[in-house]
Structures are given as C-alpha cells and as structure tokens.
Design a protein around this motif. Structure first.
Motif, PDB file in Angstrom:
ATOM      1  N   LEU A   1      -9.343  -9.825   3.663  1.00 45.29           N
ATOM      2  CA  LEU A   1      -9.520 -11.149   3.069  1.00 45.29           C
ATOM      3  C   LEU A   1     -10.742 -11.167   2.163  1.00 45.29           C
ATOM      4  O   LEU A   1     -10.700 -11.741   1.072  1.00 45.29           O
ATOM      5  CB  LEU A   1      -9.648 -12.212   4.161  1.00 45.29           C
ATOM      6  CG  LEU A   1      -9.807 -13.648   3.681  1.00 45.29           C
ATOM      7  CD1 LEU A   1      -8.630 -14.058   2.808  1.00 45.29           C
ATOM      8  CD2 LEU A   1      -9.946 -14.584   4.863  1.00 45.29           C
ATOM      9  N   THR A   2     -11.806 -10.531   2.594  1.00 38.03           N
ATOM     10  CA  THR A   2     -13.007 -10.461   1.766  1.00 38.03           C
ATOM     11  C   THR A   2     -12.710  -9.760   0.441  1.00 38.03           C
ATOM     12  O   THR A   2     -13.144 -10.217  -0.620  1.00 38.03           O
ATOM     13  CB  THR A   2     -14.134  -9.722   2.510  1.00 38.03           C
ATOM     14  OG1 THR A   2     -14.395 -10.400   3.746  1.00 38.03           O
ATOM     15  CG2 THR A   2     -15.398  -9.652   1.695  1.00 38.03           C
ATOM     16  N   MET A   3     -11.966  -8.671   0.497  1.00 44.58           N
ATOM     17  CA  MET A   3     -11.631  -7.924  -0.720  1.00 44.58           C
ATOM     18  C   MET A   3     -10.735  -8.733  -1.654  1.00 44.58           C
ATOM     19  O   MET A   3     -10.961  -8.742  -2.864  1.00 44.58           O
ATOM     20  CB  MET A   3     -10.946  -6.601  -0.356  1.00 44.58           C
ATOM     21  CG  MET A   3     -11.870  -5.609   0.315  1.00 44.58           C
ATOM     22  SD  MET A   3     -13.228  -5.116  -0.752  1.00 44.58           S
ATOM     23  CE  MET A   3     -12.361  -4.195  -1.976  1.00 44.58           C
ATOM     24  N   THR A   4      -9.725  -9.395  -1.119  1.00 42.37           N
ATOM     25  CA  THR A   4      -8.835 -10.161  -2.000  1.00 42.37           C
ATOM     26  C   THR A   4      -9.551 -11.368  -2.596  1.00 42.37           C
ATOM     27  O   THR A   4      -9.327 -11.709  -3.758  1.00 42.37           O
ATOM     28  CB  THR A   4      -7.566 -10.609  -1.267  1.00 42.37           C
ATOM     29  OG1 THR A   4      -7.918 -11.329  -0.091  1.00 42.37           O
ATOM     30  CG2 THR A   4      -6.688  -9.432  -0.910  1.00 42.37           C
TER      31      THR A   4
ATOM     32  N   GLY B   1      -3.580 -16.222   5.630  1.00 40.65           N
ATOM     33  CA  GLY B   1      -2.602 -16.737   6.577  1.00 40.65           C
ATOM     34  C   GLY B   1      -2.013 -15.680   7.475  1.00 40.65           C
ATOM     35  O   GLY B   1      -1.759 -15.928   8.656  1.00 40.65           O
ATOM     36  N   LEU B   2      -1.794 -14.482   6.960  1.00 44.14           N
ATOM     37  CA  LEU B   2      -1.126 -13.440   7.739  1.00 44.14           C
ATOM     38  C   LEU B   2      -2.083 -12.557   8.518  1.00 44.14           C
ATOM     39  O   LEU B   2      -1.772 -12.141   9.631  1.00 44.14           O
ATOM     40  CB  LEU B   2      -0.261 -12.576   6.809  1.00 44.14           C
ATOM     41  CG  LEU B   2       0.878 -13.305   6.109  1.00 44.14           C
ATOM     42  CD1 LEU B   2       1.579 -12.385   5.127  1.00 44.14           C
ATOM     43  CD2 LEU B   2       1.856 -13.860   7.121  1.00 44.14           C
ATOM     44  N   ILE B   3      -3.238 -12.274   7.950  1.00 45.86           N
ATOM     45  CA  ILE B   3      -4.174 -11.353   8.591  1.00 45.86           C
ATOM     46  C   ILE B   3      -5.373 -12.089   9.170  1.00 45.86           C
ATOM     47  O   ILE B   3      -5.852 -11.765  10.243  1.00 45.86           O
ATOM     48  CB  ILE B   3      -4.642 -10.267   7.595  1.00 45.86           C
ATOM     49  CG1 ILE B   3      -3.444  -9.450   7.123  1.00 45.86           C
ATOM     50  CG2 ILE B   3      -5.692  -9.371   8.223  1.00 45.86           C
ATOM     51  CD1 ILE B   3      -3.748  -8.480   6.013  1.00 45.86           C
ATOM     52  N   GLY B   4      -5.866 -13.081   8.455  1.00 44.13           N
ATOM     53  CA  GLY B   4      -7.037 -13.822   8.913  1.00 44.13           C
ATOM     54  C   GLY B   4      -8.321 -13.199   8.405  1.00 44.13           C
ATOM     55  O   GLY B   4      -8.328 -12.386   7.480  1.00 44.13           O
TER      56      GLY B   4
ATOM     57  N   LEU C   1      -3.280 -16.733  -4.850  1.00 44.30           N
ATOM     58  CA  LEU C   1      -2.096 -16.747  -3.981  1.00 44.30           C
ATOM     59  C   LEU C   1      -2.107 -15.560  -3.019  1.00 44.30           C
ATOM     60  O   LEU C   1      -1.801 -15.704  -1.834  1.00 44.30           O
ATOM     61  CB  LEU C   1      -0.815 -16.714  -4.809  1.00 44.30           C
ATOM     62  CG  LEU C   1      -0.273 -18.028  -5.313  1.00 44.30           C
ATOM     63  CD1 LEU C   1       0.901 -17.798  -6.242  1.00 44.30           C
ATOM     64  CD2 LEU C   1       0.120 -18.935  -4.174  1.00 44.30           C
ATOM     65  N   LEU C   2      -2.458 -14.397  -3.536  1.00 48.05           N
ATOM     66  CA  LEU C   2      -2.548 -13.212  -2.685  1.00 48.05           C
ATOM     67  C   LEU C   2      -3.605 -13.403  -1.597  1.00 48.05           C
ATOM     68  O   LEU C   2      -3.370 -13.096  -0.430  1.00 48.05           O
ATOM     69  CB  LEU C   2      -2.866 -11.973  -3.522  1.00 48.05           C
ATOM     70  CG  LEU C   2      -3.074 -10.678  -2.741  1.00 48.05           C
ATOM     71  CD1 LEU C   2      -1.802 -10.288  -2.000  1.00 48.05           C
ATOM     72  CD2 LEU C   2      -3.532  -9.576  -3.676  1.00 48.05           C
TER      73      LEU C   2
END
Length: 157
Positions: free
Chosen positions: A131-134, A123-126, A116-117
């Motif tokens: 995104l790679t880290m999450t 969605g918010l940052i792209g 979910l994170l």
C-alpha cells in the motif's frame, strides 16, 4: 480521453500542451470525473474497515468520503490552482488561472488510475509495504504530471 490519460504518464508536457485551449466547463468536468474516480477508489478501503470495525457502517464511511471528495476537494483544488497562479507571477513564467486549473485538474485525472490501484490494494491487502508503494507511486506520478503541465503551459503563454 483514455489514451491521453495513459500518454500523460510518459509525455505529460505534450498532452497538456494539446489541451491548452480546453474550455472552462470541460475543465470542471475533468475535475469532477477525477473526484468521482477518487471516490470509487476509496470504496474497497472503507468496505474493509467496516468489516473489521462494524461500529461505523460502510454507508456512513462512504457518506463522509462523498462529502469530502465531491464537495470539499473541488473547492480546495480551485484554491490551490489560484494560489499557484498567484505564486507564478513572481517567476519569469507567469501562469494565468485558467492554465493553472488545467494543469492541476488534468494531473488529478491522469493520476486517477494509480489512485484506483492504491484503493484496491488498501481494500484487498490493507496496511503494509504494498500500500505504501502504490500510494507513493500515485503521489509521485501526480506531482510529476502536474509539474510538467505547469512547466508546459507557463512556457507556452
């Protein structure tokens, strides 16, 4: 259920051992709940993509995700659990199919908050390092919880 999901991140063996007697119908509910959360996690990414490229509308993107996540992924999850059970027979710690399903399905549900994170970040940052880290965090968390579950259930049998 939520306290067990959170506890799975620091002591997954203990949690999965406590769930060892879970009936098959509840395992299916766990899997479908995880898939539903995965579907919801994809919505911000699809909304962003539909805004940037309106040639494919949001509804079409979510329809494709619905098909993949709610119908195809459960079949793939059952196949993977069966394959892991089959592979475990060549080790000193064989794992029956029910326990293999429990380990996989629970790992999917326990990793769902991290997914979910990652969906929110998408969605918010792209695209980017965040995104790679999450995504890496959620993937590694899933693998750690799944591996610990397999280990706990194979040694318990």
């Amino acid at each position: 259920m939520l306290p067990r999901i959170l506890q799975s991140w620091w002591s997954p063996r203990l949690v999965v051992r406590g769930l060892a007697d879970m009936p098959e119908r509840v395992k299916l509910v766990v899997l479908m709940l995880a898939m539903l959360i995965f579907l919801v996690a994809q919505a911000p990414m699809h909304a962003r993509a539909a805004e940037l490229d309106p040639s494919v509308p949001f509804e079409a993107r979510m329809g494709g995700s619905l098909l993949a996540v709610m119908f195809l992924m459960p079949l793939i999850a059952y196949a993977i659990a069966g394959f892991v059970s089959l592979l475990s027979r060549v080790t000193p710690w064989p794992l029956d199919q029910g326990r293999s399903r429990l380990a996989l399905f629970w790992a999917l549900l326990a990793a769902a908050p991290a997914v979910l994170l990652a969906g929110l970040v998408a969605g918010l940052i792209g695209q980017g390092p965040a995104l790679t880290m999450t995504r890496a965090f959620s993937g590694i968390g899933f693998l750690m919880i799944w591996g610990a579950g397999i280990s706990a259930l194979a040694r318990q049998a």
